[in-house]
Design a protein around this motif. Structure first.
Motif, mmCIF file in Angstrom:
data_model
loop_
_atom_site.group_PDB
_atom_site.id
_atom_site.type_symbol
_atom_site.label_atom_id
_atom_site.label_comp_id
_atom_site.label_asym_id
_atom_site.label_seq_id
_atom_site.Cartn_x
_atom_site.Cartn_y
_atom_site.Cartn_z
ATOM 1 N N LEU A 76 0.817 -1.211 0.000
ATOM 2 C CA LEU A 76 0.000 0.000 0.000
ATOM 3 C C LEU A 76 0.852 1.263 0.000
ATOM 4 C CD1 LEU A 76 -2.950 1.051 0.195
ATOM 5 C CD2 LEU A 76 -2.670 0.990 2.688
ATOM 6 N N LEU A 77 1.847 1.299 0.876
ATOM 7 C CA LEU A 77 2.671 2.490 1.056
ATOM 8 C C LEU A 77 3.915 2.346 0.161
ATOM 9 C CD1 LEU A 77 2.397 5.055 2.766
ATOM 10 C CD2 LEU A 77 3.856 3.960 4.477
ATOM 11 N N LEU A 78 3.816 2.845 -1.063
ATOM 12 C CA LEU A 78 4.838 2.567 -2.061
ATOM 13 C C LEU A 78 6.220 3.143 -1.740
ATOM 14 C CD1 LEU A 78 2.919 2.638 -5.462
ATOM 15 C CD2 LEU A 78 3.416 0.730 -3.934
ATOM 16 N N PRO A 79 6.358 4.283 -1.068
ATOM 17 C CA PRO A 79 7.710 4.707 -0.695
ATOM 18 C C PRO A 79 8.443 3.661 0.151
ATOM 19 C CG PRO A 79 6.201 6.543 -0.467
ATOM 20 C CD PRO A 79 5.354 5.324 -0.738
ATOM 21 N N PHE A 80 7.717 2.994 1.048
ATOM 22 C CA PHE A 80 8.300 1.945 1.878
ATOM 23 C C PHE A 80 8.691 0.742 1.028
ATOM 24 C CE2 PHE A 80 7.895 -1.831 4.606
ATOM 25 C CZ PHE A 80 8.718 -1.489 5.666
ATOM 26 N N THR A 123 -6.923 -0.066 -4.869
ATOM 27 C CA THR A 123 -5.676 0.417 -5.484
ATOM 28 C C THR A 123 -5.333 -0.356 -6.755
ATOM 29 O OG1 THR A 123 -4.476 -1.019 -3.946
ATOM 30 C CG2 THR A 123 -4.671 1.303 -3.350
ATOM 31 N N ARG A 124 -6.352 -0.891 -7.413
ATOM 32 C CA ARG A 124 -6.151 -1.798 -8.542
ATOM 33 C C ARG A 124 -6.250 -1.078 -9.893
ATOM 34 N NH1 ARG A 124 -10.436 -5.165 -7.454
ATOM 35 N NH2 ARG A 124 -11.496 -3.986 -9.065
ATOM 36 N N GLN A 125 -6.115 0.247 -9.916
ATOM 37 C CA GLN A 125 -6.304 1.019 -11.145
ATOM 38 C C GLN A 125 -5.269 0.624 -12.204
ATOM 39 O OE1 GLN A 125 -5.884 2.405 -8.095
ATOM 40 N NE2 GLN A 125 -7.955 3.069 -7.591
ATOM 41 N N LEU A 126 -5.734 0.369 -13.414
ATOM 42 C CA LEU A 126 -4.846 -0.076 -14.490
ATOM 43 C C LEU A 126 -3.790 0.971 -14.830
ATOM 44 C CD1 LEU A 126 -7.498 -1.792 -16.750
ATOM 45 C CD2 LEU A 126 -5.497 -2.923 -15.765
ATOM 46 N N ASP A 127 -4.145 2.262 -14.706
ATOM 47 C CA ASP A 127 -3.199 3.329 -15.030
ATOM 48 C C ASP A 127 -2.588 3.934 -13.768
ATOM 49 O OD1 ASP A 127 -5.452 4.513 -14.024
ATOM 50 O OD2 ASP A 127 -5.569 6.103 -15.533
ATOM 51 N N GLY A 128 -2.686 3.215 -12.642
ATOM 52 C CA GLY A 128 -2.255 3.766 -11.366
ATOM 53 C C GLY A 128 -0.869 3.327 -10.946
ATOM 54 N N ALA A 129 -0.392 3.952 -9.887
ATOM 55 C CA ALA A 129 0.964 3.732 -9.403
ATOM 56 C C ALA A 129 1.162 2.322 -8.847
ATOM 57 C CB ALA A 129 1.292 4.769 -8.330
ATOM 58 N N HIS A 130 0.147 1.775 -8.179
ATOM 59 C CA HIS A 130 0.333 0.484 -7.517
ATOM 60 C C HIS A 130 0.567 -0.644 -8.527
ATOM 61 C CE1 HIS A 130 -1.362 2.765 -4.124
ATOM 62 N NE2 HIS A 130 -0.687 1.901 -3.377
ATOM 63 N N LEU A 131 -0.217 -0.693 -9.598
ATOM 64 C CA LEU A 131 0.011 -1.734 -10.598
ATOM 65 C C LEU A 131 1.338 -1.526 -11.326
ATOM 66 C CD1 LEU A 131 -2.693 -3.034 -10.038
ATOM 67 C CD2 LEU A 131 -3.138 -3.055 -12.493
ATOM 68 N N GLU A 132 1.713 -0.271 -11.519
ATOM 69 C CA GLU A 132 3.011 0.000 -12.141
ATOM 70 C C GLU A 132 4.131 -0.578 -11.279
ATOM 71 O OE1 GLU A 132 6.347 1.407 -14.227
ATOM 72 O OE2 GLU A 132 4.288 1.008 -14.859
ATOM 73 N N TYR A 133 4.085 -0.333 -9.983
ATOM 74 C CA TYR A 133 5.128 -0.872 -9.112
ATOM 75 C C TYR A 133 5.127 -2.399 -9.134
ATOM 76 C CZ TYR A 133 7.692 -2.388 -5.062
ATOM 77 O OH TYR A 133 8.569 -3.058 -4.251
ATOM 78 N N LEU A 134 3.964 -3.011 -8.952
ATOM 79 C CA LEU A 134 3.885 -4.466 -8.849
ATOM 80 C C LEU A 134 4.256 -5.155 -10.151
ATOM 81 C CD1 LEU A 134 0.592 -4.756 -6.770
ATOM 82 C CD2 LEU A 134 2.917 -5.138 -5.961
ATOM 83 N N SER A 135 4.096 -4.466 -11.283
ATOM 84 C CA SER A 135 4.409 -5.085 -12.569
ATOM 85 C C SER A 135 5.884 -5.408 -12.716
ATOM 86 C CB SER A 135 3.972 -4.162 -13.714
ATOM 87 O OG SER A 135 4.812 -3.015 -13.801
ATOM 88 N N GLY A 136 6.754 -4.772 -11.929
ATOM 89 C CA GLY A 136 8.177 -4.949 -12.121
ATOM 90 C C GLY A 136 8.875 -5.866 -11.147
ATOM 91 N N ILE A 137 8.225 -6.197 -10.036
ATOM 92 C CA ILE A 137 8.885 -7.051 -9.045
ATOM 93 C C ILE A 137 8.565 -8.516 -9.320
ATOM 94 C CG2 ILE A 137 8.949 -5.264 -7.272
ATOM 95 C CD1 ILE A 137 6.491 -6.624 -5.985
ATOM 96 N N ALA A 138 9.465 -9.409 -8.869
ATOM 97 C CA ALA A 138 9.325 -10.823 -9.180
ATOM 98 C C ALA A 138 8.635 -11.621 -8.081
ATOM 99 C CB ALA A 138 10.695 -11.431 -9.470
ATOM 100 N N ASN A 139 8.161 -10.972 -7.035
ATOM 101 C CA ASN A 139 7.430 -11.671 -5.966
ATOM 102 C C ASN A 139 6.112 -12.229 -6.496
ATOM 103 O OD1 ASN A 139 8.984 -9.318 -4.957
ATOM 104 N ND2 ASN A 139 8.446 -10.109 -2.945
ATOM 105 N N PRO A 140 5.570 -13.267 -5.862
ATOM 106 C CA PRO A 140 4.174 -13.605 -6.097
ATOM 107 C C PRO A 140 3.289 -12.409 -5.715
ATOM 108 C CG PRO A 140 5.276 -15.375 -4.919
ATOM 109 C CD PRO A 140 6.225 -14.214 -4.922
ATOM 110 N N ILE A 141 2.276 -12.168 -6.521
ATOM 111 C CA ILE A 141 1.405 -11.007 -6.342
ATOM 112 C C ILE A 141 -0.025 -11.468 -6.104
ATOM 113 C CG2 ILE A 141 0.491 -8.898 -7.384
ATOM 114 C CD1 ILE A 141 3.485 -8.781 -6.814
ATOM 115 N N GLY A 142 -0.629 -10.967 -5.035
ATOM 116 C CA GLY A 142 -2.050 -11.193 -4.810
ATOM 117 C C GLY A 142 -2.868 -10.066 -5.399
#
Length: 460
Positions: free
Chosen positions: A248-252, A280-299
């Motif tokens: 949720l808190l993307l700076p962290f 926070t599931r917006q297709l054009d939003g910051a959260h999906l942008e961040y999650l798109s690049g990490i290799a962790n499993p994503i819920g």
């Protein structure tokens, strides 16, 4: 569990841990001192990772087994962790109820259970409103201990960047405790009776659990008598417990994002698994942008507002290569709507050809205000949504792969029903949650028996 080397998610071209900053973002606090945020996240970025990339990849490999129907996911823990609960006693109580549920699910279904805690990082919460009125005073809403404090004063509710550093250290201490408990005897299967707390043991669910524990104890004695080397079996003496929280808190999250040269991938080392919420599931939003690049499993939380087209696009954005174990779709639709809404979502994801983990969050879609003003949930509604979840997957030919619960090892009175028949009048007795109501240990065990029966029937 699965020892094969899992494939690694590759970030999109030009992705970096901070590219989310160029996009719209929601559910963030209004930091009064942005310079303090920069300073604190810079300090966190120089600290060691909380989890290792190899552990993250092992979880993904285990989740691929879940997606294939050869294992089951149990993701459980606090609604919102509080710094004050990061004690050995608090961590042990959460762990023992997770271990109880996992052993019941394994015993009932014959499937290995992948255990993921909502722990060691679930310090932030999305909220419906930015402010609230308390005693006639408008205050910033409580967003979790990583941001502010729940006390209803202007000082306590002011977002404080230093809390992110506290969150890091509390998560680190919790992880150290978990690693000791899961590897040094507490999680030994021979202690299956000891996990049952006294206040649970006296309940109908606790007594039934004791019967299962007795059967397991006799089975171990039988195996030993037949010459099996139980002392040398690591699986009987320790467990893997992975960690998760909402990203949720993307700076962290950005501060703990590290590049792994061995795999050529970025990992969010704040937890083994992170998820994106319904808000926070917006297709054009910051959260999906961040999650798109990490290799962790994503819920991905899947609420009533999601459309089949949207969920297809979210899956394509977060998992373009279709890596097994990469995505965990966590439906939270409500007991009355799950059989209506879930089929079209399942069909939409099936049409993409992806092998995902389907999990059920039967908590959030069944929340309401009691007559005396407490936010609560009924155990009967929770069980009904799980049953509907299994029904849909049976009809669609897919695997009901997991359960996502908010629970505690304490004897709280936050959810209605169960063998002790908690009613509205009981809610104020021990209503201790920082945000949403949790199942207590006895209610959790009751639900585990129900799910075990559903799993056994599904895999006949």
């Amino acid at each position: 569990m699965n020892t094969s080397e899992p494939p690694v998610h590759r970030p999109p071209e030009l992705w970096q841990p901070g590219t989310w900053r160029a996009l719209p973002i929601v559910q963030q606090p209004e930091w009064p001192d942005p310079a303090a945020v920069t300073r604190v996240t810079g300090e966190i970025g120089r600290l060691p990772p909380l989890v290792r990339s190899g552990e993250i990849r092992r979880l993904q490999s285990d989740l691929a087994e879940v997606a294939a129907g050869r294992a089951f996911l149990l993701q459980a823990g606090d609604c919102a962790e509080q710094f004050s609960s990061c004690t050995e006693y608090g961590v042990r109580n959460k762990l023992q109820v997770i271990l109880q549920l996992a052993i019941l699910l394994t015993y009932g279904s014959g499937l290995p259970v992948v255990k993921v805690g909502r722990i060691a990082g679930q310090f932030g919460k999305p909220r419906s409103q930015a402010t609230e009125i308390v005693a006639g005073v408008e205050l910033p809403v409580y967003r979790g201990d990583i941001v502010n404090s729940p006390e209803a004063t202007p000082e306590a509710r002011r977002p404080d960047a230093e809390r992110m550093l506290q969150a890091y250290h509390r998560a680190s201490a919790t992880l150290n405790t978990l690693r000791a408990l899961t590897k040094e005897g507490f999680a030994d299967l021979a202690r299956v009776h000891a996990w049952n707390q006294e206040f649970v043991r006296a309940s109908p669910a606790g007594r039934t659990y004791e019967d299962v524990a007795e059967s397991i104890t006799w089975a171990l004695r039988f195996m030993a008598a037949c010459g099996f080397d139980l002392a040398g079996s690591q699986a009987l003496h320790g467990v893997d417990l992975f960690t998760s929280h909402e990203a949720l808190l993307l700076p962290f999250e950005e501060a703990l994002t590290r590049f792994d040269a061995g795999t050529g991938a970025w990992f969010d080392t704040s937890a083994h698994m992170v998820w994106v919420g319904d808000r926070t599931r917006q297709l054009d939003g910051a959260h999906l942008e961040y999650l798109s690049g990490i290799a962790n499993p994503i819920g991905i939380k899947v609420g009533p507002s999601v459309s089949p087209e949207e969920i297809r696009k979210v899956c394509e954005r977060l998992d373009p290569a279709g890596v097994p174990g990469r995505l965990v779709l966590i439906s939270r639709l409500g007991a009355n709507r799950v059989t209506e809404l879930l089929p079209r979502i399942v069909q939409a994801v099936k049409s993409t050809g992806r092998t995902v983990v389907w999990a059920c969050d039967p908590m959030h879609g069944n929340t309401f205000l009691s007559e005396n003003g407490y936010k609560t949930r009924r155990l009967s509604d929770i069980a009904a949504e799980v049953a509907g979840f299994f029904q849909v997957h049976r009809e669609e030919g897919t695997h009901p792969g997991g359960l996502h619960l908010e629970l505690t090892g304490e004897d709280v009175t936050e959810c209605l029903g169960g063998a002790h028949e908690l009613s509205d009048d009981h809610l104020g007795t021990r209503y201790e949650t920082a945000c949403d109501p949790r199942l207590n240990a006895g209610q959790s065990i009751e639900l585990a028996f129900t799910v075990s029966d559903l799993l056994r029937a599904h895999h006949k």
